[in-house]
Design a protein around this motif. Structure first.
Motif, PDB file in Angstrom:
ATOM      1  N   THR A   1      12.053   0.101  -8.407  1.00  0.00           N
ATOM      2  CA  THR A   1      12.254  -1.249  -7.899  1.00  0.00           C
ATOM      3  C   THR A   1      12.789  -2.133  -9.016  1.00  0.00           C
ATOM      4  N   GLN A   2      13.939  -2.749  -8.774  1.00  0.00           N
ATOM      5  CA  GLN A   2      14.566  -3.612  -9.778  1.00  0.00           C
ATOM      6  C   GLN A   2      15.026  -4.902  -9.105  1.00  0.00           C
ATOM      7  N   LEU A   3      14.878  -6.018  -9.817  1.00  0.00           N
ATOM      8  CA  LEU A   3      15.324  -7.290  -9.284  1.00  0.00           C
ATOM      9  C   LEU A   3      15.381  -8.325 -10.383  1.00  0.00           C
ATOM     10  N   LEU A   4      16.053  -9.415 -10.080  1.00  0.00           N
ATOM     11  CA  LEU A   4      16.095 -10.578 -10.952  1.00  0.00           C
ATOM     12  C   LEU A   4      15.368 -11.724 -10.265  1.00  0.00           C
ATOM     13  N   ILE A   5      14.648 -12.503 -11.073  1.00  0.00           N
ATOM     14  CA  ILE A   5      13.986 -13.712 -10.583  1.00  0.00           C
ATOM     15  C   ILE A   5      14.567 -14.888 -11.350  1.00  0.00           C
ATOM     16  N   GLU A   6      15.097 -15.858 -10.612  1.00  0.00           N
ATOM     17  CA  GLU A   6      15.612 -17.070 -11.229  1.00  0.00           C
ATOM     18  C   GLU A   6      14.701 -18.233 -10.838  1.00  0.00           C
ATOM     19  N   GLY A   7      14.259 -18.990 -11.835  1.00  0.00           N
ATOM     20  CA  GLY A   7      13.360 -20.098 -11.544  1.00  0.00           C
ATOM     21  C   GLY A   7      13.176 -20.983 -12.759  1.00  0.00           C
ATOM     22  N   GLN A   8      12.098 -21.743 -12.764  1.00  0.00           N
ATOM     23  CA  GLN A   8      11.784 -22.644 -13.864  1.00  0.00           C
ATOM     24  C   GLN A   8      10.394 -22.307 -14.398  1.00  0.00           C
ATOM     25  N   GLY A   9      10.243 -22.333 -15.710  1.00  0.00           N
ATOM     26  CA  GLY A   9       8.933 -22.093 -16.320  1.00  0.00           C
ATOM     27  C   GLY A   9       8.414 -20.690 -16.134  1.00  0.00           C
ATOM     28  N   LEU A  10       9.311 -19.718 -16.006  1.00  0.00           N
ATOM     29  CA  LEU A  10       8.883 -18.330 -15.840  1.00  0.00           C
ATOM     30  C   LEU A  10       8.335 -17.791 -17.162  1.00  0.00           C
ATOM     31  N   SER A  11       7.380 -16.880 -17.065  1.00  0.00           N
ATOM     32  CA  SER A  11       6.789 -16.261 -18.247  1.00  0.00           C
ATOM     33  C   SER A  11       6.772 -14.754 -18.068  1.00  0.00           C
ATOM     34  N   GLU A  12       7.529 -14.052 -18.905  1.00  0.00           N
ATOM     35  CA  GLU A  12       7.557 -12.598 -18.781  1.00  0.00           C
ATOM     36  C   GLU A  12       6.168 -12.005 -19.007  1.00  0.00           C
ATOM     37  N   ASP A  13       5.379 -12.580 -19.894  1.00  0.00           N
ATOM     38  CA  ASP A  13       4.029 -12.064 -20.152  1.00  0.00           C
ATOM     39  C   ASP A  13       3.125 -12.240 -18.935  1.00  0.00           C
ATOM     40  N   LYS A  14       3.154 -13.415 -18.300  1.00  0.00           N
ATOM     41  CA  LYS A  14       2.319 -13.651 -17.119  1.00  0.00           C
ATOM     42  C   LYS A  14       2.739 -12.762 -15.955  1.00  0.00           C
ATOM     43  N   ILE A  15       4.039 -12.600 -15.771  1.00  0.00           N
ATOM     44  CA  ILE A  15       4.547 -11.747 -14.696  1.00  0.00           C
ATOM     45  C   ILE A  15       4.154 -10.299 -14.956  1.00  0.00           C
ATOM     46  N   HIS A  16       4.331  -9.835 -16.181  1.00  0.00           N
ATOM     47  CA  HIS A  16       3.950  -8.476 -16.557  1.00  0.00           C
ATOM     48  C   HIS A  16       2.465  -8.250 -16.293  1.00  0.00           C
ATOM     49  N   ASP A  17       1.637  -9.173 -16.744  1.00  0.00           N
ATOM     50  CA  ASP A  17       0.188  -9.040 -16.566  1.00  0.00           C
ATOM     51  C   ASP A  17      -0.198  -9.034 -15.094  1.00  0.00           C
ATOM     52  N   TYR A  18       0.409  -9.914 -14.295  1.00  0.00           N
ATOM     53  CA  TYR A  18       0.081  -9.984 -12.871  1.00  0.00           C
ATOM     54  C   TYR A  18       0.427  -8.670 -12.178  1.00  0.00           C
ATOM     55  N   ILE A  19       1.613  -8.149 -12.436  1.00  0.00           N
ATOM     56  CA  ILE A  19       2.026  -6.902 -11.793  1.00  0.00           C
ATOM     57  C   ILE A  19       1.109  -5.758 -12.231  1.00  0.00           C
ATOM     58  N   THR A  20       0.807  -5.686 -13.504  1.00  0.00           N
ATOM     59  CA  THR A  20      -0.067  -4.634 -14.019  1.00  0.00           C
ATOM     60  C   THR A  20      -1.454  -4.688 -13.376  1.00  0.00           C
ATOM     61  N   GLN A  21      -1.974  -5.880 -13.194  1.00  0.00           N
ATOM     62  CA  GLN A  21      -3.334  -6.046 -12.668  1.00  0.00           C
ATOM     63  C   GLN A  21      -3.423  -5.936 -11.149  1.00  0.00           C
TER      64      GLN A  21
END
Length: 82
Positions: free
Chosen positions: A7-27
């Motif tokens: 699964t691959q995608l791009l997210i465009e937005g404001q105030g995104l955090s790669e660390d928070k996104i990584h942690d959320y997906i992992t958890q």
């Protein structure tokens, strides 16, 4: 093969955090080979999972998603289109 969908995608937005996104997906999602890279306006996600729709649903809450690719790696391993 434990996880079928690449699964691959791009997210465009404001105030995104790669660390928070990584942690959320992992958890919250089962899978492996996670990459969440980018900056506060654009993040690329790469994740192997059996439930790609859950990743897409989550990502859509963060901003606009595009360049979505979901490939069936099991089919690819058999020489078929993914």
């Amino acid at each position: 093969m434990e996880y079928i969908f690449d699964t691959q995608l791009l997210i465009e937005g404001q105030g995104l955090s790669e660390d928070k996104i990584h942690d959320y997906i992992t958890q919250n999602f089962v899978g492996d080979c996670l990459l969440a890279v980018g900056d506060d306006e654009l993040i690329k996600i790469h994740f192997h999972t059996n439930e790609p729709w859950k990743v897409l649903e989550y990502a859509s809450t963060l901003g606009e998603i595009y360049d979505v690719v979901v490939e069936n790696m099991e089919r690819q391993a058999k020489g078929l289109k993914g």
